[in-house]
Write an enzyme that holds these catalytic residues in place. Structure first.
Site, PDB file in Angstrom:
ATOM      1  N   THR A 220       0.810  -1.218   0.000  1.00  0.00           N
ATOM      2  CA  THR A 220       0.000   0.000   0.000  1.00  0.00           C
ATOM      3  C   THR A 220       0.846   1.271   0.000  1.00  0.00           C
ATOM      4  O   THR A 220       0.310   2.372  -0.156  1.00  0.00           O
ATOM      5  CB  THR A 220      -0.933   0.042   1.227  1.00  0.00           C
ATOM      6  OG1 THR A 220      -0.139  -0.002   2.423  1.00  0.00           O
ATOM      7  CG2 THR A 220      -1.894  -1.131   1.212  1.00  0.00           C
ATOM      8  N   GLY A 221       2.158   1.156   0.172  1.00  0.00           N
ATOM      9  CA  GLY A 221       3.035   2.325   0.203  1.00  0.00           C
ATOM     10  C   GLY A 221       3.414   2.804  -1.187  1.00  0.00           C
ATOM     11  O   GLY A 221       3.128   2.145  -2.199  1.00  0.00           O
TER      12      GLY A 221
ATOM     13  N   VAL B 235       6.360   2.962  -2.687  1.00  0.00           N
ATOM     14  CA  VAL B 235       7.279   2.064  -3.393  1.00  0.00           C
ATOM     15  C   VAL B 235       6.610   0.728  -3.681  1.00  0.00           C
ATOM     16  O   VAL B 235       6.782   0.153  -4.760  1.00  0.00           O
ATOM     17  CB  VAL B 235       8.579   1.876  -2.591  1.00  0.00           C
ATOM     18  CG1 VAL B 235       9.478   0.826  -3.250  1.00  0.00           C
ATOM     19  CG2 VAL B 235       9.331   3.201  -2.467  1.00  0.00           C
TER      20      VAL B 235
ATOM     21  N   SER C 235      -4.157  -2.698   7.137  1.00  0.00           N
ATOM     22  CA  SER C 235      -4.418  -2.506   5.710  1.00  0.00           C
ATOM     23  C   SER C 235      -5.007  -3.746   5.041  1.00  0.00           C
ATOM     24  O   SER C 235      -5.168  -3.778   3.823  1.00  0.00           O
ATOM     25  CB  SER C 235      -3.120  -2.110   4.985  1.00  0.00           C
ATOM     26  OG  SER C 235      -2.649  -0.864   5.441  1.00  0.00           O
TER      27      SER C 235
ATOM     28  N   ARG D 113      21.903  -3.824   4.183  1.00  0.00           N
ATOM     29  CA  ARG D 113      22.793  -3.359   3.113  1.00  0.00           C
ATOM     30  C   ARG D 113      24.269  -3.582   3.405  1.00  0.00           C
ATOM     31  O   ARG D 113      25.045  -3.899   2.508  1.00  0.00           O
ATOM     32  CB  ARG D 113      22.539  -1.870   2.828  1.00  0.00           C
ATOM     33  CG  ARG D 113      21.211  -1.602   2.146  1.00  0.00           C
ATOM     34  CD  ARG D 113      20.955  -0.120   2.023  1.00  0.00           C
ATOM     35  NE  ARG D 113      19.602   0.146   1.530  1.00  0.00           N
ATOM     36  CZ  ARG D 113      18.986   1.303   1.666  1.00  0.00           C
ATOM     37  NH1 ARG D 113      19.590   2.326   2.261  1.00  0.00           N
ATOM     38  NH2 ARG D 113      17.762   1.459   1.208  1.00  0.00           N
TER      39      ARG D 113
ATOM     40  N   CYS E 219      18.211   5.139  -2.255  1.00  0.00           N
ATOM     41  CA  CYS E 219      17.744   5.709  -3.518  1.00  0.00           C
ATOM     42  C   CYS E 219      18.788   6.635  -4.158  1.00  0.00           C
ATOM     43  O   CYS E 219      19.006   6.589  -5.374  1.00  0.00           O
ATOM     44  CB  CYS E 219      16.428   6.452  -3.308  1.00  0.00           C
ATOM     45  SG  CYS E 219      16.388   7.530  -1.870  1.00  0.00           S
TER      46      CYS E 219
ATOM     47  N   GLN F   1      17.012  15.926  -2.753  1.00  0.00           N
ATOM     48  CA  GLN F   1      16.142  14.763  -2.651  1.00  0.00           C
ATOM     49  C   GLN F   1      14.676  15.145  -2.443  1.00  0.00           C
ATOM     50  O   GLN F   1      14.335  15.954  -1.585  1.00  0.00           O
ATOM     51  CB  GLN F   1      16.624  13.858  -1.512  1.00  0.00           C
ATOM     52  CG  GLN F   1      17.994  13.269  -1.796  1.00  0.00           C
ATOM     53  CD  GLN F   1      18.541  12.406  -0.674  1.00  0.00           C
ATOM     54  OE1 GLN F   1      19.694  12.554  -0.295  1.00  0.00           O
ATOM     55  NE2 GLN F   1      17.738  11.494  -0.155  1.00  0.00           N
TER      56      GLN F   1
ATOM     57  N   GLY G 235      10.902  10.507  -1.048  1.00  0.00           N
ATOM     58  CA  GLY G 235      11.874   9.670  -0.371  1.00  0.00           C
ATOM     59  C   GLY G 235      11.525   9.451   1.093  1.00  0.00           C
ATOM     60  O   GLY G 235      12.040   8.530   1.732  1.00  0.00           O
TER      61      GLY G 235
ATOM     62  N   ARG H  90      17.006  17.905   1.497  1.00  0.00           N
ATOM     63  CA  ARG H  90      15.612  17.667   1.107  1.00  0.00           C
ATOM     64  C   ARG H  90      15.080  18.935   0.445  1.00  0.00           C
ATOM     65  O   ARG H  90      15.258  20.044   0.959  1.00  0.00           O
ATOM     66  CB  ARG H  90      14.767  17.345   2.342  1.00  0.00           C
ATOM     67  CG  ARG H  90      13.345  16.912   2.011  1.00  0.00           C
ATOM     68  CD  ARG H  90      13.288  15.494   1.456  1.00  0.00           C
ATOM     69  NE  ARG H  90      13.582  14.504   2.470  1.00  0.00           N
ATOM     70  CZ  ARG H  90      13.782  13.215   2.205  1.00  0.00           C
ATOM     71  NH1 ARG H  90      13.740  12.774   0.954  1.00  0.00           N
ATOM     72  NH2 ARG H  90      14.048  12.358   3.175  1.00  0.00           N
TER      73      ARG H  90
ATOM     74  N   HIS I 287      15.021  12.491  -7.485  1.00  0.00           N
ATOM     75  CA  HIS I 287      16.211  12.972  -6.789  1.00  0.00           C
ATOM     76  C   HIS I 287      17.220  13.496  -7.809  1.00  0.00           C
ATOM     77  O   HIS I 287      17.399  12.907  -8.882  1.00  0.00           O
ATOM     78  CB  HIS I 287      16.874  11.845  -6.003  1.00  0.00           C
ATOM     79  CG  HIS I 287      16.126  11.419  -4.773  1.00  0.00           C
ATOM     80  ND1 HIS I 287      14.971  12.023  -4.347  1.00  0.00           N
ATOM     81  CD2 HIS I 287      16.398  10.428  -3.876  1.00  0.00           C
ATOM     82  CE1 HIS I 287      14.558  11.413  -3.234  1.00  0.00           C
ATOM     83  NE2 HIS I 287      15.404  10.453  -2.927  1.00  0.00           N
TER      84      HIS I 287
END
Length: 347
Positions: free
Chosen positions: A11-12, A14, A40, A99, A129, A156, A160, A234, A241
């Site tokens: 639902t987001g 991304v 959700s 990561r 990103c 950005q 984001g 930002r 971006h």
């Protein structure tokens, strides 16, 4: 035969983009499941011409799928990604949790596709990103003339920071025009008609964790010897971006040579003319797959320097597109096995 796919965080911003790009790239999907939090459950999302109802993350049986695209935030990923991986599917995680884990490959397919051979936890990490678009532009140049040092300033977009960030820019803009309440909630300062030189949290050295992510990830994917300094900012842009990049090489490299290298590089589009339509802005890049490079020029302050402008849709190459491209890479290398036991080649 195709794959059984689950999108967690469907639902987001991304997550919805992942569903769109899976369909756009014709990734071989036999079954697809939209997964979200319990609150959700039942919310409808689109996949091509189909409408899916979200299923509850805590109740879903992940042993029934082959690959999971995870974009539900770091807290959810920390709790669930390893458990899901142990259940069988390969997890492509969009958060920062794994990561820098030495047992988890961090991949941008145009940059380090061979890292897909070293999956130990059934997890592959998607980079930050801003890092994703940066390395797509840097890697072909580094292959041609070794990079010594990079200076980056990012611009950005609010997407984001998720839907809340986009809502805050929209609501503050309306409030300022209507003399309403523009008090910041998601961001530390007003974002409408302003820029904020701070993303993430401060580290002890004065840099932010967003800035640290960029140099750590560049070192892991490309070369730990590259010196990199970053300022993340930002800006009041909804999607896309941008980065002002200055690079110092170990040998002379001309503007024409760099332009020719980048024009041949996978995932890059060069738009670089000395006229008003000769460079790309975030508005131009929104909804596109490419990493755009413009304004390539000599940096006259160092012996072997170039400066250029990099722009990409952060919801696409910076997140959802890269995740689906990792899934394609897993498919094409035979790393991902379909439910039928046969590999389906993505064209």
């Amino acid at each position: 035969m195709g794959y059984r796919v689950a999108v967690v965080g469907a639902t987001g911003n991304v997550g919805r983009e992942m569903m769109t790009i899976l369909e756009e790239l014709n990734f071989p999907v036999d079954e697809i499941h939209a997964i979200a939090s319990r609150k959700s459950k039942g919310v409808e999302v689109s996949f091509g011409d189909r409408t899916l109802k979200c299923q509850d993350l805590e109740q879903f049986d992940f042993s029934t799928v082959d690959v999971v695209l995870m974009s539900a935030g770091g807290t959810v990923s920390k709790e669930w990604s390893e458990k899901i991986g142990k259940a069988g599917p390969i997890v492509i995680d969009n958060s920062s949790v794994f990561r820098m884990d030495k047992d988890v490959p961090l991949i941008v397919p145009e940059v380090n596709p061979d890292a897909v051979k070293d999956i130990r936890k059934n997890i592959v990490a998607n980079p930050n990103c801003s890092t994703a678009q940066l390395v797509v532009a840097l890697k072909p140049l580094h292959d041609a003339a070794k990079i010594k040092r990079v200076v980056v300033s990012t611009y950005q977009s609010v997407s984001g920071a998720g839907k809340e960030g986009m809502d805050e820019l929209w609501n503050q803009t309306k409030a300022i025009y209507g003399l309403g309440d523009a008090k910041p909630k998601k961001f530390p300062k007003q974002i409408a008609f302003n820029v904020i030189p701070f993303i993430g949290a401060f580290n002890e050295d004065g840099y932010t964790d967003e800035e640290a992510k960029m140099w750590n990830e560049v070192h892991k994917m490309m070369d730990p010897e590259i010196k990199l300094t970053v300022t993340c900012v930002r800006v009041p842009v909804f999607v896309g971006h941008s980065e002002a990049v200055t690079v110092e090489f170990d040998r002379p490299i001309s503007v024409d040579e760099a332009r020719a290298i980048l024009r041949e590089a996978p995932g890059v589009l060069v738009v670089d003319k000395h006229e008003h339509d000769g460079y790309i802005t975030p508005v131009d890049a929104a909804g596109e797959h490419a990493v755009y490079v413009s304004r390539i020029r000599k940096d006259h302050t160092v012996e072997n320097g170039l400066s250029f402008w990099v722009v990409s849709d952060n919801l696409r190459k910076g997140a959802a597109l890269n995740a689906v491209q990792i899934a394609q890479l897993l498919d094409e290398t035979g790393t991902l096995k379909s439910s039928s036991g046969f590999r389906s080649i993505t064209v």
